[in-house]
Design a protein around this motif. Structure first.
Motif, PDB file in Angstrom:
ATOM      1  N   GLU A  85     -27.692 -18.852  -0.977  1.00 16.87           N
ATOM      2  CA  GLU A  85     -27.291 -20.229  -0.659  1.00 16.87           C
ATOM      3  C   GLU A  85     -25.868 -20.550  -1.125  1.00 16.87           C
ATOM      4  OE1 GLU A  85     -30.064 -19.369  -2.326  1.00 16.87           O
ATOM      5  OE2 GLU A  85     -29.955 -20.229  -4.323  1.00 16.87           O
ATOM      6  N   GLU A  86     -25.269 -19.691  -1.935  1.00 19.85           N
ATOM      7  CA  GLU A  86     -23.898 -19.906  -2.406  1.00 19.85           C
ATOM      8  C   GLU A  86     -22.865 -19.150  -1.579  1.00 19.85           C
ATOM      9  OE1 GLU A  86     -23.036 -22.138  -4.620  1.00 19.85           O
ATOM     10  OE2 GLU A  86     -25.143 -22.641  -4.903  1.00 19.85           O
ATOM     11  N   ARG A  87     -23.311 -18.287  -0.691  1.00 19.90           N
ATOM     12  CA  ARG A  87     -22.370 -17.500   0.119  1.00 19.90           C
ATOM     13  C   ARG A  87     -21.597 -18.411   1.064  1.00 19.90           C
ATOM     14  NH1 ARG A  87     -25.276 -13.164   3.119  1.00 19.90           N
ATOM     15  NH2 ARG A  87     -23.182 -12.366   3.496  1.00 19.90           N
ATOM     16  N   GLY A  88     -20.332 -18.073   1.263  1.00 21.04           N
ATOM     17  CA  GLY A  88     -19.505 -18.812   2.205  1.00 21.04           C
ATOM     18  C   GLY A  88     -18.912 -20.103   1.672  1.00 21.04           C
ATOM     19  N   LYS A  89     -19.042 -20.344   0.375  1.00 21.53           N
ATOM     20  CA  LYS A  89     -18.545 -21.586  -0.218  1.00 21.53           C
ATOM     21  C   LYS A  89     -17.290 -21.373  -1.079  1.00 21.53           C
ATOM     22  CE  LYS A  89     -23.116 -23.740  -0.499  1.00 21.53           C
ATOM     23  NZ  LYS A  89     -24.107 -24.326  -1.436  1.00 21.53           N
ATOM     24  N   GLY A  90     -16.790 -20.150  -1.138  1.00 16.01           N
ATOM     25  CA  GLY A  90     -15.582 -19.874  -1.902  1.00 16.01           C
ATOM     26  C   GLY A  90     -15.816 -19.388  -3.320  1.00 16.01           C
ATOM     27  N   LEU A  91     -17.075 -19.302  -3.744  1.00 17.08           N
ATOM     28  CA  LEU A  91     -17.365 -18.878  -5.108  1.00 17.08           C
ATOM     29  C   LEU A  91     -17.013 -17.408  -5.329  1.00 17.08           C
ATOM     30  CD1 LEU A  91     -18.443 -19.481  -7.908  1.00 17.08           C
ATOM     31  CD2 LEU A  91     -20.771 -19.125  -7.019  1.00 17.08           C
ATOM     32  N   GLY A  92     -17.343 -16.546  -4.384  1.00 19.09           N
ATOM     33  CA  GLY A  92     -16.984 -15.134  -4.511  1.00 19.09           C
ATOM     34  C   GLY A  92     -15.482 -14.958  -4.610  1.00 19.09           C
ATOM     35  N   LYS A  93     -14.741 -15.702  -3.804  1.00 15.25           N
ATOM     36  CA  LYS A  93     -13.277 -15.657  -3.839  1.00 15.25           C
ATOM     37  C   LYS A  93     -12.765 -16.102  -5.203  1.00 15.25           C
ATOM     38  CE  LYS A  93      -9.205 -17.490  -1.497  1.00 15.25           C
ATOM     39  NZ  LYS A  93      -8.707 -18.303  -0.387  1.00 15.25           N
ATOM     40  N   ARG A  94     -13.342 -17.170  -5.726  1.00 18.27           N
ATOM     41  CA  ARG A  94     -12.935 -17.675  -7.043  1.00 18.27           C
ATOM     42  C   ARG A  94     -13.168 -16.625  -8.121  1.00 18.27           C
ATOM     43  NH1 ARG A  94     -15.771 -22.954  -9.028  1.00 18.27           N
ATOM     44  NH2 ARG A  94     -14.995 -22.581 -11.097  1.00 18.27           N
ATOM     45  N   LEU A  95     -14.325 -15.977  -8.064  1.00 14.89           N
ATOM     46  CA  LEU A  95     -14.639 -14.952  -9.052  1.00 14.89           C
ATOM     47  C   LEU A  95     -13.674 -13.769  -8.942  1.00 14.89           C
ATOM     48  CD1 LEU A  95     -18.523 -15.086  -8.892  1.00 14.89           C
ATOM     49  CD2 LEU A  95     -17.146 -15.494 -10.942  1.00 14.89           C
ATOM     50  N   ILE A  96     -13.428 -13.299  -7.719  1.00 19.05           N
ATOM     51  CA  ILE A  96     -12.514 -12.167  -7.526  1.00 19.05           C
ATOM     52  C   ILE A  96     -11.116 -12.519  -8.028  1.00 19.05           C
ATOM     53  CG2 ILE A  96     -11.263 -10.831  -5.775  1.00 19.05           C
ATOM     54  CD1 ILE A  96     -13.926  -9.728  -6.079  1.00 19.05           C
ATOM     55  N   GLN A  97     -10.640 -13.703  -7.681  1.00 18.41           N
ATOM     56  CA  GLN A  97      -9.306 -14.115  -8.128  1.00 18.41           C
ATOM     57  C   GLN A  97      -9.232 -14.138  -9.647  1.00 18.41           C
ATOM     58  OE1 GLN A  97      -8.990 -17.796  -5.898  1.00 18.41           O
ATOM     59  NE2 GLN A  97      -7.663 -16.836  -4.390  1.00 18.41           N
ATOM     60  N   TYR A  98     -10.287 -14.601 -10.281  1.00 13.62           N
ATOM     61  CA  TYR A  98     -10.322 -14.619 -11.746  1.00 13.62           C
ATOM     62  C   TYR A  98     -10.288 -13.192 -12.292  1.00 13.62           C
ATOM     63  CZ  TYR A  98     -11.851 -15.481 -16.514  1.00 13.62           C
ATOM     64  OH  TYR A  98     -11.927 -15.509 -17.880  1.00 13.62           O
ATOM     65  N   GLY A  99     -11.056 -12.299 -11.676  1.00  9.36           N
ATOM     66  CA  GLY A  99     -11.078 -10.902 -12.113  1.00  9.36           C
ATOM     67  C   GLY A  99      -9.724 -10.229 -11.961  1.00  9.36           C
ATOM     68  N   ILE A 100      -9.042 -10.511 -10.865  1.00  9.16           N
ATOM     69  CA  ILE A 100      -7.716  -9.930 -10.634  1.00  9.16           C
ATOM     70  C   ILE A 100      -6.732 -10.467 -11.665  1.00  9.16           C
ATOM     71  CG2 ILE A 100      -5.751  -9.889  -9.033  1.00  9.16           C
ATOM     72  CD1 ILE A 100      -7.897  -9.904  -6.735  1.00  9.16           C
ATOM     73  N   LYS A 101      -6.772 -11.766 -11.877  1.00  9.11           N
ATOM     74  CA  LYS A 101      -5.814 -12.410 -12.781  1.00  9.11           C
ATOM     75  C   LYS A 101      -6.082 -12.072 -14.251  1.00  9.11           C
ATOM     76  CE  LYS A 101      -3.877 -17.005 -13.629  1.00  9.11           C
ATOM     77  NZ  LYS A 101      -3.937 -18.405 -13.205  1.00  9.11           N
ATOM     78  N   SER A 102      -7.335 -12.102 -14.654  1.00  8.77           N
ATOM     79  CA  SER A 102      -7.674 -11.959 -16.070  1.00  8.77           C
ATOM     80  C   SER A 102      -7.984 -10.532 -16.509  1.00  8.77           C
ATOM     81  CB  SER A 102      -8.873 -12.846 -16.403  1.00  8.77           C
ATOM     82  OG  SER A 102      -8.574 -14.190 -16.112  1.00  8.77           O
ATOM     83  N   TYR A 103      -8.438  -9.684 -15.592  1.00 12.35           N
ATOM     84  CA  TYR A 103      -8.867  -8.341 -15.971  1.00 12.35           C
ATOM     85  C   TYR A 103      -8.240  -7.250 -15.117  1.00 12.35           C
ATOM     86  CZ  TYR A 103     -12.043 -10.793 -18.935  1.00 12.35           C
ATOM     87  OH  TYR A 103     -12.550 -11.613 -19.894  1.00 12.35           O
ATOM     88  N   ALA A 104      -7.179  -7.605 -14.393  1.00 12.86           N
ATOM     89  CA  ALA A 104      -6.429  -6.638 -13.585  1.00 12.86           C
ATOM     90  C   ALA A 104      -7.331  -5.827 -12.659  1.00 12.86           C
ATOM     91  CB  ALA A 104      -5.600  -5.720 -14.480  1.00 12.86           C
ATOM     92  N   VAL A 105      -8.319  -6.490 -12.044  1.00 11.02           N
ATOM     93  CA  VAL A 105      -9.190  -5.802 -11.092  1.00 11.02           C
ATOM     94  C   VAL A 105      -8.330  -5.277  -9.951  1.00 11.02           C
ATOM     95  CG1 VAL A 105     -10.972  -6.137  -9.334  1.00 11.02           C
ATOM     96  CG2 VAL A 105     -11.315  -7.044 -11.637  1.00 11.02           C
ATOM     97  N   GLU A 106      -8.486  -3.985  -9.690  1.00 16.44           N
ATOM     98  CA  GLU A 106      -7.739  -3.380  -8.587  1.00 16.44           C
ATOM     99  C   GLU A 106      -8.566  -2.399  -7.776  1.00 16.44           C
ATOM    100  OE1 GLU A 106      -5.550   0.103 -11.205  1.00 16.44           O
ATOM    101  OE2 GLU A 106      -4.451  -1.730 -10.773  1.00 16.44           O
ATOM    102  N   ARG A 107      -9.842  -2.207  -8.167  1.00 17.95           N
ATOM    103  CA  ARG A 107     -10.712  -1.272  -7.453  1.00 17.95           C
ATOM    104  C   ARG A 107     -12.118  -1.850  -7.298  1.00 17.95           C
ATOM    105  NH1 ARG A 107      -8.136   1.126 -11.340  1.00 17.95           N
ATOM    106  NH2 ARG A 107      -9.926   1.093 -12.713  1.00 17.95           N
ATOM    107  N   VAL A 108     -12.775  -1.423  -6.217  1.00 20.78           N
ATOM    108  CA  VAL A 108     -14.170  -1.762  -5.983  1.00 20.78           C
ATOM    109  C   VAL A 108     -14.755  -0.698  -5.054  1.00 20.78           C
ATOM    110  CG1 VAL A 108     -13.689  -3.259  -3.973  1.00 20.78           C
ATOM    111  CG2 VAL A 108     -15.772  -3.627  -5.324  1.00 20.78           C
ATOM    112  N   ALA A 109     -16.047  -0.443  -5.193  1.00 20.42           N
ATOM    113  CA  ALA A 109     -16.756   0.436  -4.261  1.00 20.42           C
ATOM    114  C   ALA A 109     -17.806  -0.420  -3.559  1.00 20.42           C
ATOM    115  CB  ALA A 109     -17.418   1.601  -4.996  1.00 20.42           C
ATOM    116  N   VAL A 110     -17.934  -0.216  -2.254  1.00 19.16           N
ATOM    117  CA  VAL A 110     -18.866  -1.021  -1.466  1.00 19.16           C
ATOM    118  C   VAL A 110     -19.667  -0.093  -0.558  1.00 19.16           C
ATOM    119  CG1 VAL A 110     -17.138  -1.490   0.323  1.00 19.16           C
ATOM    120  CG2 VAL A 110     -19.034  -3.068   0.018  1.00 19.16           C
TER     121      VAL A 110
END
Length: 163
Positions: A85-110
């Protein structure tokens, strides 16, 4: 909606159970290539992963109930699951942006069989650089390894409510 980071020492059995509920509902909504028995088998390992991940961020609704979580370790997004029910509301984007900014996220496997996830990560600036026939447990679920090639445009409220 607030996002909190939970230190290892504060990851209680109750919290892990609530995150497991989020995980299961998310996987059933997005990992359509997995059977119910395969999901149940994988579910056995999720609590250990949640307890062991270096950085665990949880999004809670107004009642304090977890609705999403993200785990990061050594610049890799190891897990990101949202309640359907939370998909498509921007929460995933917010989390990813936080991960990139705060923890230098640069990789993911899908999982290759999860085209929505691939599309989401591509939209967030990741591109496939490697493919494997098997997943990390040796199961026949090809993985796409993705690397951040450009940072996504940040929202003006990025990081709001994260503590």
């Amino acid at each position: 909606m607030k996002i909190i980071e939970v230190e290892t020492k504060n990851r209680t059995a109750d919290l892990i159970d609530r995150l497991l509920t989020v995980w299961e509902s998310s996987v059933k909504a997005t990992h359509l290539f997995l059977s119910d028995s395969e999901i149940e088998h994988i579910k056995e390992y999720v609590p250990q992963a949640l307890m062991g991940i270096a950085h665990l961020m949880i999004a809670e609704d107004d009642t304090g109930c977890p609705v999403a979580f993200m785990g990061v370790e050594d610049g890799t997004l190891e897990m990101l699951f949202l309640s359907p029910e939370e998909r498509g509301k921007g929460l995933g984007k917010r989390l990813i942006q936080y991960g990139i900014k705060s923890y230098a996220v640069e990789r993911v496997a899908v999982n290759e069989q999860n085209p929505q996830a691939r599309g989401f990560y591509e939209h967030m600036g990741f591109q496939v650089y490697k493919r494997t026939e098997l997943d990390e447990q040796g199961n026949p679920y090809p993985l796409l390894y993705m690397r951040l090639t450009h940072k996504p445009v940040e929202d003006s409220n990025n990081g709001e409510g994260i503590r």
